[in-house]
Design an enzyme around this catalytic site. Sequence first.
Site, short mmCIF file in Angstrom:
data_model
loop_
_atom_site.label_atom_id
_atom_site.label_comp_id
_atom_site.label_asym_id
_atom_site.label_seq_id
_atom_site.Cartn_x
_atom_site.Cartn_y
_atom_site.Cartn_z
CB CYS A 272 -24.36 32.01 27.09
SG CYS A 272 -23.33 30.73 26.39
N1 LIG Z 1 -19.31 30.14 24.28
C1 LIG Z 1 -19.74 29.81 25.48
O1 LIG Z 1 -19.26 30.32 26.49
C2 LIG Z 1 -20.81 28.76 25.68
C3 LIG Z 1 -21.04 28.26 26.97
C4 LIG Z 1 -22.03 27.31 27.16
C5 LIG Z 1 -22.81 26.89 26.08
N2 LIG Z 1 -22.58 27.41 24.84
C6 LIG Z 1 -23.41 26.91 23.74
O2 LIG Z 1 -22.63 25.99 22.98
C7 LIG Z 1 -22.96 26.09 21.60
C8 LIG Z 1 -21.72 26.39 20.79
O3 LIG Z 1 -21.23 27.67 21.16
P1 LIG Z 1 -19.76 28.16 20.81
O4 LIG Z 1 -19.55 29.41 21.59
O5 LIG Z 1 -18.79 27.05 20.94
O6 LIG Z 1 -19.95 28.51 19.26
P2 LIG Z 1 -18.78 28.83 18.20
O7 LIG Z 1 -19.38 29.69 17.17
O8 LIG Z 1 -17.55 29.28 18.93
O9 LIG Z 1 -18.44 27.41 17.57
C9 LIG Z 1 -19.34 26.67 16.81
C10 LIG Z 1 -18.60 26.01 15.67
O10 LIG Z 1 -19.51 25.17 14.98
C11 LIG Z 1 -19.16 25.18 13.60
N3 LIG Z 1 -20.32 24.68 12.85
C12 LIG Z 1 -21.53 25.25 12.66
N4 LIG Z 1 -22.36 24.42 12.00
C13 LIG Z 1 -21.65 23.29 11.75
C14 LIG Z 1 -21.93 22.05 11.13
N5 LIG Z 1 -23.16 21.79 10.62
N6 LIG Z 1 -20.95 21.13 11.04
C15 LIG Z 1 -19.72 21.38 11.54
N7 LIG Z 1 -19.39 22.52 12.17
C16 LIG Z 1 -20.35 23.46 12.29
C17 LIG Z 1 -18.79 26.63 13.35
O11 LIG Z 1 -17.99 26.76 12.20
C18 LIG Z 1 -18.04 26.97 14.64
O12 LIG Z 1 -16.64 26.74 14.50
C19 LIG Z 1 -24.05 27.15 21.50
O13 LIG Z 1 -25.30 26.54 21.55
C20 LIG Z 1 -23.84 27.97 22.75
O14 LIG Z 1 -25.02 28.60 23.18
C21 LIG Z 1 -21.59 28.31 24.62
#
Ligand SMILES: NC(=O)c1ccc[n+]([C@@H]2O[C@H](COP(=O)([O-])OP(=O)(O)OC[C@H]3O[C@@H](n4cnc5c(N)ncnc54)[C@H](O)[C@@H]3O)[C@@H](O)[C@H]2O)c1
Length: 434
Positions: A272
């Site tokens: 992030c």
């Molecule tokens: N990690 C954090 O602390 C956090 C906090 C707030 C916001 N975010 C935002 O949330 C979003 C997700 O982050 P995250 O940390 O959960 O990511 P992550 O990588 O942990 O998880 C994302 C998942 O999406 C899956 N994926 C990707 N493309 C796909 C598709 N087309 N169909 C199905 N599955 C798919 C991946 O395999 C993965 O398991 C990002 O935009 C991030 O900036 C993250």
Amino acid sequence: MINSLKTKIKNKDANIGIIGLGYVGLPLGVEFAKAGFTVTGFDNDTKKVSEISKGNSYILDVPSKDVKSLVSSKKLSATSDKSLLNKMDAIIICVPTPLRKTKEPDISFILSATEDINSNLRKGQLIILESTTYPGTTEEVILPKLGGNGLKVGKDIYIAFSPERVDPGNAKYKTKDIPKVVGGISETCTQLAALLYSQIIKEVIPVSSTRSAEMVKLLENTYRIVNIGLINELALLCDKMGVSVWEIIDAAKTKPFGFMPFYPGPGVGGHCISTDPHYLSWKARTYGFETKFIELAEETNSYMPHYVVDRITGGLNTRKKALKGSKVLIVGITYKKDINDMRESPALTITNSLIEKQAKVEYYDPLVPNFKIDGLELDSVALTKENIGSCDCVVIVTDHSSIDYKLIVDNAGLIVDTRNALRDFKEQKNIVRL
Ligand SMILES: NC(=O)c1ccc[n+]([C@@H]2O[C@H](COP(=O)([O-])OP(=O)(O)OC[C@H]3O[C@@H](n4cnc5c(N)ncnc54)[C@H](O)[C@@H]3O)[C@@H](O)[C@H]2O)c1
């Protein structure tokens, strides 16, 4: 159409689909399932799908016992079969939004999730984007695609954006305790999305548009990166002035108003803070606008891992040792404490730089048993008296709560503490503090 979806949501009969079962999607899906909804998680990663199907959690904040009981009661399931999206009443997109090498937004995961929804779209569905992205994404990317099927948005289907604010590793504020901001393409879209989240979250904050909701998240993370940049800059100055930045922050934060403490460190990491502000500066450039604070904070924050290497070199130097050939133990490799996420961790930049300078690098992290860096595979060593004593320098990069800091202080010849993890140990010759 809208009344039937409202009733399904209120009765917890709505089928909820979560696309992306990562740090954001899995806790969110578990929360909806715990509230009584039937939740289907969609992920391209078949390992994640198989772990959830077996009732195992791979996210530290989500206990496996919760996943197991929700899977066995059929409230939670996982699949890679996107045709099932058609059966969902509400779909929440939680896919990654990384940066390209050029630091430009990579929204390819959002595009592919939107394609999957589009191929399985039906009347009456509510689609919410939660991935952090630049203001305008929902309107400019998702709306034309899903609204281009002859379906009227706000009447036949509903589209909204709601920023995810989860803080992995934070035991005090979990998904349900963090107020949820929502902005829809229309008033009806906002209302429906707010209704859905209010089933699992104590407070929902509606805003006037998807663009505003997208901007809220970027304001929050830009605020953090800029203040971290400021305090990192002051840490560099305090070192030159011979005063402790930690003591100064502790005293300043006693002011009951107008001051919020931020802490210096070895640099920023994670998916992030180190990424999101670039989404904003990229979008700003399309308006001919330069986000100077973001660029400046980025410059200072990205210097910090190199500054840490300089402090290691300086510490070794006072002991008549060169960095080349010295054994350096890195303690904590993740980007912040008490989580196992290494994405963009400054520890990786520090490790790379130390290896380049021909130090012998080992690491200890209770939450990461091994990792690869530039093709080199490293295993976490045990934190023992012997291992600590055999190192020329121990560098505390991430201050996990479970680490035995006394063992380090008692046995290390030289410690570089980048997190003030050793605040309880009075001034000692073997400690170099940031
Ligand atoms: N990690 C954090 O602390 C956090 C906090 C707030 C916001 N975010 C935002 O949330 C979003 C997700 O982050 P995250 O940390 O959960 O990511 P992550 O990588 O942990 O998880 C994302 C998942 O999406 C899956 N994926 C990707 N493309 C796909 C598709 N087309 N169909 C199905 N599955 C798919 C991946 O395999 C993965 O398991 C990002 O935009 C991030 O900036 C993250």
